[in-house]
Write a protein that holds these residues in place. Structure first.
Motif, short mmCIF file in Angstrom:
data_model
loop_
_atom_site.label_atom_id
_atom_site.label_comp_id
_atom_site.label_asym_id
_atom_site.label_seq_id
_atom_site.Cartn_x
_atom_site.Cartn_y
_atom_site.Cartn_z
N GLY A 1 -13.39 0.93 -1.86
CA GLY A 1 -12.53 0.40 -0.82
C GLY A 1 -11.90 -0.95 -1.14
N ILE A 2 -12.04 -1.43 -2.39
CA ILE A 2 -11.42 -2.71 -2.71
C ILE A 2 -9.91 -2.57 -2.64
N PHE A 3 -9.24 -3.62 -2.31
CA PHE A 3 -7.78 -3.65 -2.13
C PHE A 3 -7.33 -2.70 -1.02
N ALA A 4 -8.18 -2.49 -0.02
CA ALA A 4 -7.83 -1.61 1.10
C ALA A 4 -6.53 -2.08 1.74
N GLY A 5 -5.64 -1.13 1.97
CA GLY A 5 -4.37 -1.43 2.61
C GLY A 5 -3.32 -2.01 1.66
N GLN A 6 -3.63 -2.14 0.41
CA GLN A 6 -2.70 -2.72 -0.57
C GLN A 6 -1.98 -1.61 -1.34
N LYS A 7 -1.33 -0.73 -0.60
CA LYS A 7 -0.70 0.46 -1.19
C LYS A 7 0.30 0.12 -2.29
N ILE A 8 1.21 -0.81 -2.05
CA ILE A 8 2.24 -1.15 -3.03
C ILE A 8 1.61 -1.70 -4.30
N PHE A 9 0.63 -2.58 -4.14
CA PHE A 9 -0.06 -3.13 -5.30
C PHE A 9 -0.74 -2.03 -6.11
N LEU A 10 -1.49 -1.16 -5.43
CA LEU A 10 -2.22 -0.09 -6.12
C LEU A 10 -1.28 0.88 -6.82
N ILE A 11 -0.17 1.24 -6.17
CA ILE A 11 0.80 2.14 -6.80
C ILE A 11 1.44 1.46 -8.00
N SER A 12 1.85 0.21 -7.85
CA SER A 12 2.49 -0.52 -8.95
C SER A 12 1.55 -0.66 -10.14
N PHE A 13 0.32 -1.05 -9.87
CA PHE A 13 -0.67 -1.22 -10.94
C PHE A 13 -0.89 0.10 -11.67
#
Length: 144
Positions: free
Chosen positions: A49-61
């Protein structure tokens, strides 16, 4: 390698489709009593659950990692390394697809005898890819 990516993505999306469409959220089905069950779960973050709600960051990474993996793999001739990257990239793409289309990742595998986060098929392929990469790297070092 590309056929592994496509196969991995297909298997991942099939499992997630089945969970989203045939299980209620939170529903669990015991597979091995006291050890393993299928549980319909969603995760807006990464592992644990780390970076929960950080969709743009996770997709970009993930896209950056996928592109780097594809560029690197074009130069690789070792079959095991190419299989490893196929699993890894396919798993990464599977989770990106979920985030793009659903805003969250569908998880379903729960190990109940330990307190371990629920995970999905893409995660399994990612881990298998990393393990195979370490094995191929180790084998290469032995040959030197």
């Amino acid at each position: 390698m590309y056929w592994i990516i496509i196969l991995t993505l297909g298997v991942d999306q099939l499992f997630k489709y089945l969970v989203r469409n045939f299980m209620d959220y939170g529903q669990s089905i015991s597979i091995i009593n006291g050890f393993f069950q299928l549980t319909s779960h969603r995760n807006t973050g990464a592992a644990w659950g780390i970076f929960a709600g950080q969709k743009i960051f996770l997709i970009s990474f993930a896209i950056i990692v996928i592109v780097i993996g594809l560029i690197y793999c074009r130069k690789v001739t070792d079959k095991l390394t190419r299989i490893a990257f196929g699993f890894f990239i396919g798993g990464a793409v599977g989770n990106v697809v979920d985030r793009l289309f659903f805003g969250e990742v569908t998880d379903m595998f729960e190990i109940t005898f330990i307190n371990y986060p629920i995970f999905n098929t893409a995660d399994v392929f990612l881990v298998c890819g990393v393990i195979l990469f370490f094995i191929s790297t180790y084998k290469e070092k032995i040959r030197e």
